[in-house]
Design a protein around this motif. Structure first.
Motif, short mmCIF file in Angstrom:
data_model
loop_
_atom_site.label_atom_id
_atom_site.label_comp_id
_atom_site.label_asym_id
_atom_site.label_seq_id
_atom_site.Cartn_x
_atom_site.Cartn_y
_atom_site.Cartn_z
N GLN A 171 0.80 -1.22 0.00
CA GLN A 171 0.00 0.00 0.00
C GLN A 171 0.84 1.27 0.00
O GLN A 171 0.33 2.33 -0.36
CB GLN A 171 -0.94 0.00 1.21
N HIS A 193 1.13 -9.31 4.57
CA HIS A 193 -0.04 -8.42 4.53
C HIS A 193 -0.56 -8.48 3.08
O HIS A 193 -0.44 -7.52 2.32
CB HIS A 193 0.36 -7.01 4.95
N TRP A 194 -1.05 -9.65 2.69
CA TRP A 194 -1.87 -9.87 1.49
C TRP A 194 -1.15 -9.94 0.14
O TRP A 194 -1.80 -10.14 -0.89
CB TRP A 194 -2.97 -8.81 1.36
N ASN A 210 -1.43 -10.66 8.52
CA ASN A 210 -2.41 -9.61 8.77
C ASN A 210 -3.76 -10.03 8.21
O ASN A 210 -3.89 -10.30 7.01
CB ASN A 210 -2.01 -8.30 8.08
N GLU A 211 -4.76 -10.10 9.07
CA GLU A 211 -6.14 -10.37 8.67
C GLU A 211 -6.27 -11.55 7.69
O GLU A 211 -6.43 -11.34 6.49
CB GLU A 211 -6.76 -9.12 8.05
N ASN A 264 -7.31 -5.76 14.87
CA ASN A 264 -7.71 -4.68 13.97
C ASN A 264 -9.20 -4.46 14.17
O ASN A 264 -9.98 -5.42 14.16
CB ASN A 264 -7.46 -5.05 12.51
N TYR A 305 -12.45 -1.77 13.17
CA TYR A 305 -12.93 -0.59 12.44
C TYR A 305 -14.40 -0.30 12.73
O TYR A 305 -14.82 0.84 12.73
CB TYR A 305 -12.76 -0.80 10.93
N GLU A 363 -4.70 -1.84 14.27
CA GLU A 363 -5.25 -0.94 13.24
C GLU A 363 -6.60 -0.41 13.69
O GLU A 363 -7.41 -1.14 14.26
CB GLU A 363 -5.50 -1.67 11.90
N TRP A 379 -4.55 3.59 11.69
CA TRP A 379 -4.46 3.30 10.26
C TRP A 379 -4.98 4.51 9.53
O TRP A 379 -6.14 4.81 9.64
CB TRP A 379 -5.28 2.06 9.87
N GLU A 406 -5.48 1.87 -1.38
CA GLU A 406 -6.47 1.14 -0.59
C GLU A 406 -7.03 -0.05 -1.39
O GLU A 406 -8.22 -0.12 -1.69
CB GLU A 406 -7.55 2.11 -0.11
N TRP A 407 -6.15 -0.96 -1.79
CA TRP A 407 -6.54 -2.22 -2.43
C TRP A 407 -7.55 -2.00 -3.56
O TRP A 407 -7.31 -1.13 -4.40
CB TRP A 407 -7.07 -3.21 -1.37
N PHE A 422 -7.22 7.08 4.09
CA PHE A 422 -7.26 6.72 5.51
C PHE A 422 -6.20 7.44 6.34
O PHE A 422 -6.09 7.22 7.53
CB PHE A 422 -7.02 5.21 5.68
#
Ligand code: BGC
Length: 445
Positions: free
Chosen positions: A17, A118-119, A162-163, A292, A294, A351, A399, A406-407, A415
């Motif tokens: 990112q 992270h993805w 991550n996630e 994380n 939100y 996050e 975050w 942002e993906w 953000f």
């Protein structure tokens, strides 16, 4: 609201990112580099290059962190920058970049908190099936060992993944890379990502590091029934919780998938292939839990009512930008971890943040992102309350340090505490950055 002096304040980003330099200095492609080039996948048609050009601006970005006064920086390693093909040949220039970054953080008294994954799976591994191929567990393990050996104690906080839900979204639902669709794919990828996590922890313990800790980062978006006394809404919310965050923390903390999830996977022909011993491998003892958080999610059997949720729901309220503001989500999540799972390890909120605030430059040349300040402040108040009630929460990362890629939403969702002009890479402090700086200062008094 005042936090203890040793409460850790930080900012977070992830490699794909912010780094940019997607094809520079020997980096291999990752699944997002490729997925973003498929027309229609990314809202604004952008790619993760140049993002924030952090690969070149890291020194200046660390200075920004220093000025903010943060104690820690959470970032991730780009697997394909270090192992361009995902395994085998090492790219020394990739390792050098992270060495420079970590050294600079230490010089500025900022603690590195690094995520291994992270993805951004190396694309060459995707060509061999990616997270659907059980060999990914060993590929990940080799990569993890390399990083632990290389950076070891210079990174006090390590997170394996991550996630993990992002892998499910990428293989089950198709709106994240690599864009596969199928519930069975999603569940299989999930199972492998959990195994990789376990393998990562095992490899970490092998290194016997003295000053480092390991954890995983999971997002908890607890589902609530829109109508709390409505059986159908309750049933939907329950199942969604099973399919989402509980599908990770049950194996990690209880060493099993829940009966409800097993039943769902059986009935929907999406039971992943598993082997004896898998759950033992996943359920390793951790040093901390990265949370994380939100928001929460509201579920309703009658979809038309969801549109009216502002009027119906009890407890939440709404920001000017139309998003629900439910800062209690973080308190609820911490309670779930402590009461339902008895995790027995510290929580770090890794996050928390929001987009869609006022992001325009006002006549005074500043960005008055008041909604972001309200949002972050609300979450911190609930974290503070949880700590006062005895829950062991050690830190908080906003975050994100700066607006970034942002993906699937490309550059359209901002953000950051710091505004980024993606054309010029000029950074501007938003009001929220000044607010965060002040909050940290006050807590140190
Ligand atoms: C992810 C970040 C992402 C953020 C905001 C989190 O789920 O870890 O990579 O940018 O949410 O959507």
């Amino acid at each position: 609201m005042k936090f203890s002096k040793d409460f850790m304040f930080g900012v977070a980003t992830s490699a794909a990112q912010v780094e940019g330099a997607a094809l520079e200095d020997g980096k291999g492609l990752n699944i997002w580099d490729v997925y973003a080039r498929i027309p229609g996948t990314i809202t604004d048609g952008s790619t993760p290059d140049p993002a924030c050009d952090h690969y070149h601006t890291w020194k200046q970005d660390v200075q920004t962190m220093k000025e903010l006064g943060v104690d820690s920086y959470r970032f991730s390693f780009a697997w394909s920058r270090i192992l361009p093909k995902g395994k085998g040949e090492i790219n020394q220039k990739g390792l050098d970049f992270y060495k420079r970054l970590i050294d600079e953080l230490h010089r500025n008294d900022i603690k590195p908190n690094a995520t291994l994954y992270h993805w951004d799976l190396p694309y060459e591994l995707e060509r061999e099936g990616g997270w659907l191929n059980r060999d990914v567990v060993d590929w990940y393990g080799e990569y993890a060992s390399l990083l632990f050996k290389e950076f070891g104690d210079s990174v006090p906080y390590w997170a394996t993944i991550n996630e993990p839900i992002a892998t499910y979204v990428g293989y089950g639902q198709g709106w994240f890379a690599p864009g596969r669709i199928g519930e069975k794919f999603g569940r299989q990828a999930n199972h492998h990502v959990l195994l990789a996590h376990g393998e990562g922890v095992r490899r970490f313990r092998e290194e016997n590091l003295k000053n480092s800790q390991i954890g995983i980062v999971v997002d908890i978006w607890h589902h609530h029934p829109l109508r709390p006394d409505h059986a159908e809404d309750i049933a939907i919310a329950e199942l969604e919780n099973e399919k989402a965050y509980r599908s990770y923390i049950n194996p990690i903390f209880k060493g099993c998938y829940s009966d409800a999830l097993l039943k769902y996977m059986e009935e929907n022909n999406c039971m992943p292939d598993m082997k004896d011993g898998d759950m033992e491998k996943i359920a390793q003892k951790l040093d901390f839990f990265g949370l994380n958080c939100y928001n929460r999610v509201l579920d309703c059997a009658d979809k038309s009512l969801l549109k009216l949720k502002k009027e119906i729901n009890a407890g939440g309220n709404y920001m000017d930008n139309g998003n629900e503001k439910y800062p209690k989500a973080v308190y609820d999540a911490a309670k779930i971890l402590v009461n339902d799972y008895q995790i027995g390890i510290p929580i770090i909120v890794t996050e928390n943040g929001t987009y869609n605030c006022s992001e325009e430059f006002a006549a005074d040349g500043r960005i008055h992102d008041t909604e972001r300040i309200q949002y972050l402040n609300g979450f911190l108040e609930w974290i503070h309350k949880a700590i006062e009630e005895g829950i062991d929460i050690r830190g908080y990362y906003a975050w994100s340090l700066m607006d970034n890629w942002e993906w699937s939403a490309g550059y359209s969702y901002r953000f950051g505490l710091i505004h980024n002009n993606f054309e010029t890479q000029e950074r501007t402090w938003k009001d929220s950055a000044y607010w965060y700086q002040n909050l940290i200062r006050e807590s140190r008094k």
